[in-house]
Design a protein around this motif. Structure first.
Motif, PDB file in Angstrom:
ATOM      1  N   GLY A 167       0.786  -1.231   0.000  1.00 25.89           N
ATOM      2  CA  GLY A 167       0.000   0.000   0.000  1.00 25.89           C
ATOM      3  C   GLY A 167       0.815   1.277   0.000  1.00 25.89           C
ATOM      4  N   LYS A 168       1.932   1.291  -0.722  1.00 22.78           N
ATOM      5  CA  LYS A 168       2.788   2.485  -0.731  1.00 22.78           C
ATOM      6  C   LYS A 168       2.086   3.677  -1.369  1.00 22.78           C
ATOM      7  N   GLU A 169       1.295   3.433  -2.447  1.00 25.07           N
ATOM      8  CA  GLU A 169       0.604   4.550  -3.087  1.00 25.07           C
ATOM      9  C   GLU A 169      -0.463   5.138  -2.161  1.00 25.07           C
ATOM     10  N   LEU A 170      -1.126   4.288  -1.389  1.00 21.71           N
ATOM     11  CA  LEU A 170      -2.141   4.796  -0.458  1.00 21.71           C
ATOM     12  C   LEU A 170      -1.506   5.625   0.649  1.00 21.71           C
ATOM     13  N   VAL A 171      -0.302   5.268   1.069  1.00 24.47           N
ATOM     14  CA  VAL A 171       0.424   6.091   2.044  1.00 24.47           C
ATOM     15  C   VAL A 171       0.729   7.459   1.435  1.00 24.47           C
ATOM     16  N   ALA A 172       1.194   7.450   0.176  1.00 25.27           N
ATOM     17  CA  ALA A 172       1.487   8.714  -0.504  1.00 25.27           C
ATOM     18  C   ALA A 172       0.231   9.568  -0.630  1.00 25.27           C
ATOM     19  N   LEU A 173      -0.887   8.940  -0.991  1.00 24.33           N
ATOM     20  CA  LEU A 173      -2.144   9.679  -1.127  1.00 24.33           C
ATOM     21  C   LEU A 173      -2.602  10.233   0.212  1.00 24.33           C
ATOM     22  N   ASN A 174      -2.398   9.463   1.252  1.00 25.18           N
ATOM     23  CA  ASN A 174      -2.741   9.914   2.598  1.00 25.18           C
ATOM     24  C   ASN A 174      -1.931  11.149   2.974  1.00 25.18           C
ATOM     25  N   ILE A 175      -0.630  11.127   2.685  1.00 24.45           N
ATOM     26  CA  ILE A 175       0.226  12.287   2.955  1.00 24.45           C
ATOM     27  C   ILE A 175      -0.296  13.508   2.207  1.00 24.45           C
ATOM     28  N   HIS A 176      -0.623  13.320   0.936  1.00 21.13           N
ATOM     29  CA  HIS A 176      -1.132  14.435   0.129  1.00 21.13           C
ATOM     30  C   HIS A 176      -2.424  14.998   0.719  1.00 21.13           C
ATOM     31  N   GLN A 177      -3.343  14.124   1.122  1.00 23.56           N
ATOM     32  CA  GLN A 177      -4.639  14.591   1.608  1.00 23.56           C
ATOM     33  C   GLN A 177      -4.550  15.278   2.958  1.00 23.56           C
ATOM     34  N   GLU A 178      -3.498  14.987   3.716  1.00 25.74           N
ATOM     35  CA  GLU A 178      -3.309  15.662   5.001  1.00 25.74           C
ATOM     36  C   GLU A 178      -2.412  16.892   4.882  1.00 25.74           C
ATOM     37  N   SER A 179      -1.928  17.172   3.695  1.00 30.31           N
ATOM     38  CA  SER A 179      -0.990  18.278   3.514  1.00 30.31           C
ATOM     39  C   SER A 179      -1.707  19.576   3.144  1.00 30.31           C
ATOM     40  N   ARG A 180      -0.936  20.655   3.102  1.00 28.04           N
ATOM     41  CA  ARG A 180      -1.483  21.944   2.680  1.00 28.04           C
ATOM     42  C   ARG A 180      -1.740  21.983   1.179  1.00 28.04           C
ATOM     43  N   ARG A 181      -1.297  20.949   0.480  1.00 29.40           N
ATOM     44  CA  ARG A 181      -1.485  20.877  -0.966  1.00 29.40           C
ATOM     45  C   ARG A 181      -2.692  20.001  -1.349  1.00 29.40           C
ATOM     46  N   SER A 182      -3.514  19.650  -0.385  1.00 30.10           N
ATOM     47  CA  SER A 182      -4.595  18.697  -0.640  1.00 30.10           C
ATOM     48  C   SER A 182      -5.585  19.192  -1.698  1.00 30.10           C
ATOM     49  N   SER A 183      -5.693  20.503  -1.857  1.00 28.21           N
ATOM     50  CA  SER A 183      -6.600  21.032  -2.884  1.00 28.21           C
ATOM     51  C   SER A 183      -5.970  21.002  -4.278  1.00 28.21           C
ATOM     52  N   GLY A 184      -4.656  20.751  -4.350  1.00 23.61           N
ATOM     53  CA  GLY A 184      -3.968  20.645  -5.632  1.00 23.61           C
ATOM     54  C   GLY A 184      -4.001  19.219  -6.154  1.00 23.61           C
ATOM     55  N   PRO A 185      -3.442  18.995  -7.335  1.00 23.01           N
ATOM     56  CA  PRO A 185      -3.490  17.658  -7.945  1.00 23.01           C
ATOM     57  C   PRO A 185      -2.553  16.666  -7.255  1.00 23.01           C
ATOM     58  N   PHE A 186      -2.945  15.402  -7.298  1.00 27.51           N
ATOM     59  CA  PHE A 186      -2.075  14.298  -6.894  1.00 27.51           C
ATOM     60  C   PHE A 186      -1.808  13.491  -8.160  1.00 27.51           C
ATOM     61  N   VAL A 187      -0.569  13.545  -8.647  1.00 28.95           N
ATOM     62  CA  VAL A 187      -0.213  12.884  -9.908  1.00 28.95           C
ATOM     63  C   VAL A 187       0.752  11.745  -9.608  1.00 28.95           C
ATOM     64  N   ALA A 188       0.333  10.532  -9.948  1.00 29.30           N
ATOM     65  CA  ALA A 188       1.159   9.341  -9.710  1.00 29.30           C
ATOM     66  C   ALA A 188       1.804   8.896 -11.013  1.00 29.30           C
ATOM     67  N   VAL A 189       3.089   8.569 -10.945  1.00 27.46           N
ATOM     68  CA  VAL A 189       3.840   8.096 -12.108  1.00 27.46           C
ATOM     69  C   VAL A 189       4.533   6.792 -11.739  1.00 27.46           C
ATOM     70  N   ASN A 190       4.306   5.747 -12.509  1.00 27.52           N
ATOM     71  CA  ASN A 190       5.028   4.492 -12.298  1.00 27.52           C
ATOM     72  C   ASN A 190       6.274   4.517 -13.164  1.00 27.52           C
ATOM     73  N   CYS A 191       7.412   4.727 -12.531  1.00 27.29           N
ATOM     74  CA  CYS A 191       8.668   4.869 -13.278  1.00 27.29           C
ATOM     75  C   CYS A 191       9.070   3.568 -13.975  1.00 27.29           C
ATOM     76  N   GLY A 192       8.542   2.450 -13.517  1.00 33.20           N
ATOM     77  CA  GLY A 192       8.892   1.182 -14.130  1.00 33.20           C
ATOM     78  C   GLY A 192       8.086   0.853 -15.363  1.00 33.20           C
TER      79      GLY A 192
END
Length: 446
Positions: A167-192
């Motif tokens: 659940g690494k992506e869900l942790v990242a999303l959780n961080i974003h939603q609790e941050s001051r940037r939560s109203s901005g976009p959350f863009v995920a990129v799979n580098c692999g």
């Protein structure tokens, strides 16, 4: 009923009817009509690229879909020789299928995508809801939740480490939603998953005419994440030559578009994740040490499911509820033997494995009873203790239920799949107490 968006250049009635029989409510359109529904509430899409040639248009339209939708792509085998088609698949598809369509594999793939899509929606909408608190009984998850609460309000880069399926992506999303940037976009990129040679264009964008096929200027992932959060999943798979470009952006806050004439800026918080040991990759010369220091402002470790054993049953019960609602199977519950089996299993696939096992078990549940056999978690000892007649009946019953599900309750079609007569099928339905009239074994009630 499960919703699905079907996009195709030419209407394929056989494909449409097959998907419909499998219990999906379908919205169908061609590529010209797709632009008008890119902001729809669809979360699962089947994109049929057979016979399509305007890939520039298709990519532009898929850009508006794949941020909130799991996409399955259908192509013919000849198209897989086309570099552009492979790029589109690598960039947008959760999975793909080639014709001729193997209905068994195709609908298993759709089922997995549908389940994952449902769970992502639930996780994204209720990460910090009252229900979510029940999923962090374990000390390691409570500690992780506390770490997230501490780092989220800052702009410090976070490196999330953990095995696949934790659940690494869900942790990242959780961080974003609790941050001051939560109203901005959350863009995920799979580098692999990015196609080699196009990584720079994907991350930084390109100018019009930068290369063959670049008929218009395009924003990269960094620019799309401006004022928000960029999540670089599997950062350890980023090509070495592109690591230098990313490092420049992290140091200076500027980047160059492919074919561009000047530096661009973006205000982005970086979160990264990896399941590989970056220390080993650095020692082998496969990952830059200076980039590692830039990404590793704070390290968070996602625990394996074994390490958070207190959460296994609450998670399993929540997933049972999720899939029971999705498949319209009211009253589904875990039996005592299922609970014991869940707690003693090693879970090498972590939460992702738990999701897949529970989803399958709900479909195969006997009158709502999700037992260890449905979870496929019977131990060797337990299997050995079962009489041969019992094992035979279990396999026979499961085969009949699968056939009835596949044929959407049509006994004649199910009998054909099982290669038995319709009379024999009715006898077996009665023998195994499968109540066809109440549709206990069906995915969808018509």
């Amino acid at each position: 009923m499960k919703n699905l968006l079907l996009v195709s250049q030419h209407y394929d009635d056989c494909l449409y009817q097959s998907i419909k029989r499998d219990g999906y409510q379908i919205t169908h359109c061609d590529f010209k009509e797709l632009e008008g529904i890119c902001e729809s509430n669809q979360h699962l899409g089947v994109i049929d690229l057979r016979g399509c040639s305007d890939l520039i248009l298709i990519e532009r339209l898929l850009d508006g879909l794949h941020s909130h939708m799991l996409i399955v792509i259908i192509v013919n085998r000849q198209q897989l020789k086309n570099t552009d088609i492979k790029r589109v698949i690598g960039k947008y598809a959760w999975d793909y299928h080639t014709e001729p369509i193997d209905h068994g594999r195709f609908f298993r793939m759709l089922g997995h995508a549908s389940g994952l899509s449902t769970l992502k929606r639930i996780s994204r909408s209720s990460l910090k809801s009252e229900n979510e608190s029940m999923l962090i009984h374990s000390p390691v998850m409570q500690a992780l939740d506390e770490q997230i609460s501490r780092v989220a309000p800052t702009d410090i880069p976070v490196l999330i480490r953990g095995e696949s399926g934790t659940g690494k992506e869900l942790v990242a999303l959780n961080i974003h939603q609790e941050s001051r940037r939560s109203s901005g976009p959350f863009v995920a990129v799979n580098c692999g998953s990015m196609v080699s040679g196009l990584v720079q264009s994907e991350l930084f964008g390109h100018a019009r005419g930068a290369f063959t096929g670049a008929v218009a200027e395009r924003k990269g992932k960094i620019e799309l994440a401006d004022t928000g959060t960029l999540f670089l999943d599997e950062i350890g798979d980023l090509p070495l030559d592109q690591q230098a470009n990313l490092l420049r952006f992290l140091q200076e806050g500027v980047f160059d578009k492919v074919g561009g004439t000047g530096a661009c800026k973006a205000n982005v918080r970086i979160l990264a994740a990896t399941h590989i040991d970056l220390d080993v990759a650095i020692s082998k010369g496969e990952f830059r040490l200076d980039l590692y220091y830039r990404l590793n402002g704070v390290t968070l470790n996602t625990p394996t499911l074994q390490q958070r054993s207190e959460d296994i049953l609450p998670l399993a019960r929540q997933f049972v509820d999720v899939f029971a609602r999705e498949f319209d199977f009211p009253g589904c519950h875990l039996t005592d033997d299922a609970c014991r089996a869940l707690q003693r299993h090693d879970w090498p696939g972590n939460v992702r494995e738990l999701i897949n096992r529970v989803r399958r078990a709900v479909v195969l549940s006997d009158k709502g009873r999700v037992n260890a056999a449905a979870l496929d978690l019977l131990s060797i000892k337990e299997v050995e203790l079962l009489p041969l007649k019992v094992l035979k009946n279990q396999v026979e019953r499961t085969a009949i239920i699968n056939a009835m599900q596949f044929s959407n309750g049509h006994a004649e079609q199910a009998a054909v799949h099982l290669q038995i007569s319709r009379a024999t099928l009715y006898r077996l339905l009665e023998k195994h107490d499968i109540d066809q009239s109440e549709e206990l074994c069906l995915k969808n009630k018509n």
